[in-house]
Design a protein around this motif. Structure first.
Motif, PDB file in Angstrom:
ATOM      1  N   THR A  51       0.843  -1.707  -0.055  1.00  0.00           N
ATOM      2  CA  THR A  51      -0.343  -0.265  -0.049  1.00  0.00           C
ATOM      3  C   THR A  51       0.938   0.921  -0.313  1.00  0.00           C
ATOM      4  N   GLN A  54       2.874   1.498  -3.538  1.00  0.00           N
ATOM      5  CA  GLN A  54       1.829   1.943  -4.666  1.00  0.00           C
ATOM      6  C   GLN A  54       0.475   2.342  -5.238  1.00  0.00           C
ATOM      7  N   HIS A  55       0.298   2.732  -3.651  1.00  0.00           N
ATOM      8  CA  HIS A  55      -1.168   3.406  -3.201  1.00  0.00           C
ATOM      9  C   HIS A  55      -0.655   5.348  -3.029  1.00  0.00           C
ATOM     10  N   LYS A  58       2.389   7.226  -4.734  1.00  0.00           N
ATOM     11  CA  LYS A  58       1.698   7.446  -5.270  1.00  0.00           C
ATOM     12  C   LYS A  58       0.672   8.148  -5.760  1.00  0.00           C
ATOM     13  N   ASN A  60      -3.059   7.363  -4.803  1.00  0.00           N
ATOM     14  CA  ASN A  60      -4.130   6.216  -5.233  1.00  0.00           C
ATOM     15  C   ASN A  60      -4.295   6.112  -3.901  1.00  0.00           C
ATOM     16  N   TYR A  61      -5.596   7.683  -3.606  1.00  0.00           N
ATOM     17  CA  TYR A  61      -6.670   7.475  -3.597  1.00  0.00           C
ATOM     18  C   TYR A  61      -7.450   6.421  -3.039  1.00  0.00           C
ATOM     19  N   ASN A  62      -8.097   6.031  -3.806  1.00  0.00           N
ATOM     20  CA  ASN A  62      -9.266   4.987  -4.156  1.00  0.00           C
ATOM     21  C   ASN A  62      -8.546   3.557  -3.770  1.00  0.00           C
ATOM     22  N   GLY A  63      -6.849   3.138  -4.687  1.00  0.00           N
ATOM     23  CA  GLY A  63      -6.164   2.305  -4.267  1.00  0.00           C
ATOM     24  C   GLY A  63      -6.326   1.937  -2.427  1.00  0.00           C
ATOM     25  N   LEU A  64      -5.807   3.037  -1.901  1.00  0.00           N
ATOM     26  CA  LEU A  64      -6.095   2.886  -0.534  1.00  0.00           C
ATOM     27  C   LEU A  64      -6.981   2.921   0.405  1.00  0.00           C
TER      28      LEU A  64
END
Length: 592
Positions: A51, A54-55, A58, A60-64
């Protein structure tokens, strides 16, 4: 089974695990959950590292958000598995211990009286209660939990090597120090636990004896002296516990120190690697930081759980020592006739309580020979220690004779089924023991074959029905421990009812009226006469007035038969019996 300082005894563990066999399903489910928990545990650090790289880095709120939900779901799943694991392992331990405790109690009840002569009751209570509880911890907190921790360590180390083998080797550099510390700790803590269990046994033994004998302590104003003794025993118990805790106080800080060393090496080497090579992802370093805690926590708990296992093994060692005791009266006989007449024969019987001493056995019975025909009454008289009660003990096979033979109806008592033999002999003792239970259960001894009507009928014959009916609850009145709520005479009457309802072939009265007042003795004398009718009776009495009607009187002195005969015959001989008779009646001022 010798107590040693060895770190572990696998043969002992094998014996303990034998009690798990009836509960294989619970055991297998516990192991399966252990494997699942070991597999799930490393997932969180991996997810956190992933996390971060990759999130988070980067943006990436949705990925988090998705990873957060996944980690929460994983946490809930782990909690459910942990709950089921704890429930099943505790159930497994208590189920196995239930069976073991039943075996221990069953074994103890079959041991010879010789064993109880030399073993404190408090020690046996410790074996069947607290020592067994430590064995239960082997399952709930020891063995299966250790397997889980070991698997977790193996899985974590495998993942760490897969992610970065160089970083893993750096983290594991202090590991030999931890292995050495754990090994020393394991050996030392076992000895400490053995001391703790020994002092628990001493404490229980002292308490059992002194609470049982509290009246003697208070009669002789020994409260302060016994308090000082208890204080010393309690101090030894405290010191033994402190010694065991001292090892913990050393070991756990050592583990924390070694863990901190690994963390320091990780930060130093990881930061150096990131600075030198910006391509290295910081998520790996973050995962490794979490892995170090997850790696050292199971290792630390492994030592703690190993100690729980050790404590259980110490308890098992002591419990199995009782189970391995072979002082059990051999029940090789199978003879169970439809009816026992009650002919008793002693032929050249020699007996010593000190059976292990072959050079000087110190016989308490020497060349004893006599016969009692069915329906006859034989009386045994003599000074204290003459061997009267010993004759009753060996007739019941509580002890085995060294020489000679004893037979009932012409058959050696060893050829009889032991339980059947003892059921044919009802003994009324001077010191009546009543259990903390109802009068009815104390009479029947929970024998379902004896009806309530039979008990009432026997009580009426003995003359005890009226006093029992006056008690709250009548026959269902709880007499409390040792019959504390009844008088000595009332307790003695209940013991007569007990003997009557069992309809024995042989009746033994061992000083049975010595604790009864004159009025109560007159009350039960008629019942005794009726109870003796048609039965072989052996009467031991200091009051010679109670045995004058006996068919044969045997005079014992220092384990030898000095005289035999009827009351009148022995008086005419002017021997031992005449001296006892003159001494007793002259001392109470009664004319002969």
């Amino acid at each position: 089974m010798a107590v040693t300082g060895d770190a572990f005894n696998f043969s002992l563990l094998k014996r303990v695990m034998a009690y798990v066999r009836p509960y294989r399903a619970i055991f297998l489910w516990s192991v399966a959950l252990t494997l699942l928990l070991a597999a799930i545990a490393p997932a969180r650090p991996l997810l956190v590292g992933y996390t971060l790289d990759q999130h988070i880095l980067k943006g990436n709120y949705n990925g988090l958000l998705n990873m957060t939900i996944l980690m929460l779901a994983l946490l809930v799943l782990q909690t459910v598995f942990q709950y089921a694991h704890t429930l099943l392992t505790n159930k497994l331990g208590q189920s196995a211990i239930k069976d073991l405790r039943i075996n221990v109690f069953n074994h103890i009840t079959k041991l010879r009286l010789k064993f109880f002569d030399k073993t404190p009751i408090g020690q046996l209570i410790t074996r069947t209660v607290s020592d067994l509880e430590t064995i239960a911890d082997i399952f709930s907190e020891g063995l299966i939990a250790m397997i889980g921790d070991l698997l977790q360590v193996i899985v974590i180390m495998g993942i760490m090597f897969y992610l970065d083998w160089k970083l893993t080797l750096i983290v594991l550099l202090p590991m030999p120090l931890l292995i050495m510390a754990t090994r020393v700790f394991q050996k030392a803590i076992k000895v400490a636990f053995q001391e703790v269990r020994a002092e628990v046994s001493n404490l229980n033994t002292f308490l059992q004896e002194h609470i049982s004998g509290i009246s003697i302590i208070q009669y002789f104003a020994r409260e302060n002296q016994e308090y000082k003794k208890f204080k010393n025993i309690n101090l030894r118990y405290r010191d033994a516990n402190i010694r065991s805790n001292w090892y913990y106080s050393i070991f756990f800080p050592v583990v924390e120190l070694i863990s901190a060393m690994s963390l320091g090496l990780l930060i130093w080497y990881g930061a150096k690697s990131v600075l030198e090579n910006p391509k290295i992802e910081p998520g790996i370093i973050t995962s490794f930081i979490m892995f170090i805690n997850m790696l050292f926590r199971p290792i630390r708990e492994l030592a703690d759980k190993f100690n729980t296992l050790q404590m259980g093994m110490v308890g098992a060692e002591r419990v199995f020592k009782v189970l391995d005791t072979q002082e059990i009266t051999a029940n090789n006989g199978t003879f169970k006739p439809a009816k026992v007449r009650g002919d008793i024969s002693f032929e050249n019987v020699w007996f010593s309580y000190d059976q292990d001493n072959e050079t000087d056995p110190k016989y308490v019975l020497k060349d004893i020979s006599f016969e009692v025909k069915s329906g006859q009454t034989i009386a045994l008289v003599g000074a204290t220690g003459a061997g009267k009660s010993t004759i009753i003990n060996i007739l019941n096979r509580f002890y085995e004779i060294q020489k000679g033979s004893i037979s009932v109806d012409g058959v050696a008592i060893k050829d009889y089924d032991l339980n059947f033999l003892r059921q044919q002999i009802a003994t009324v003792l001077q010191d009546v023991f009543l259990f903390s239970d109802t009068i009815y259960n104390n009479i029947t001894l929970n024998n379902p074959d004896i009806s309530f009507e039979e008990v009432v009928d026997a009580a009426k014959q003995v003359g005890a029905h009226e006093f029992i009916e006056r008690l709250p609850g009548g026959y269902h009145y709880n007499v409390m421990e040792r019959g504390a709520t009844l008088s000595a005479g009332q307790a003695q009457l209940i013991s007569f009812i007990r003997a009557l309802v069992y309809q024995p072939a042989v009746l033994v009265l061992d000083e049975a009226t010595s604790s009864v007042d004159t009025e109560t003795e007159l009350l039960i004398q008629h019942a005794i006469d009726k109870l003796m009718q048609g039965r072989t009776s052996i009467v031991i009495a200091h009051r010679l007035s109670t045995i004058q009607k006996a068919d044969v009187i045997i005079v014992l002195d220092k384990g030898e038969i000095k005289e035999k005969g009827t009351h009148q015959q022995l008086l005419k001989r002017d021997g031992y019996y005449k001296k006892l008779y003159d001494l007793q009646f002259s001392s109470v001022g009664i004319a002969k």
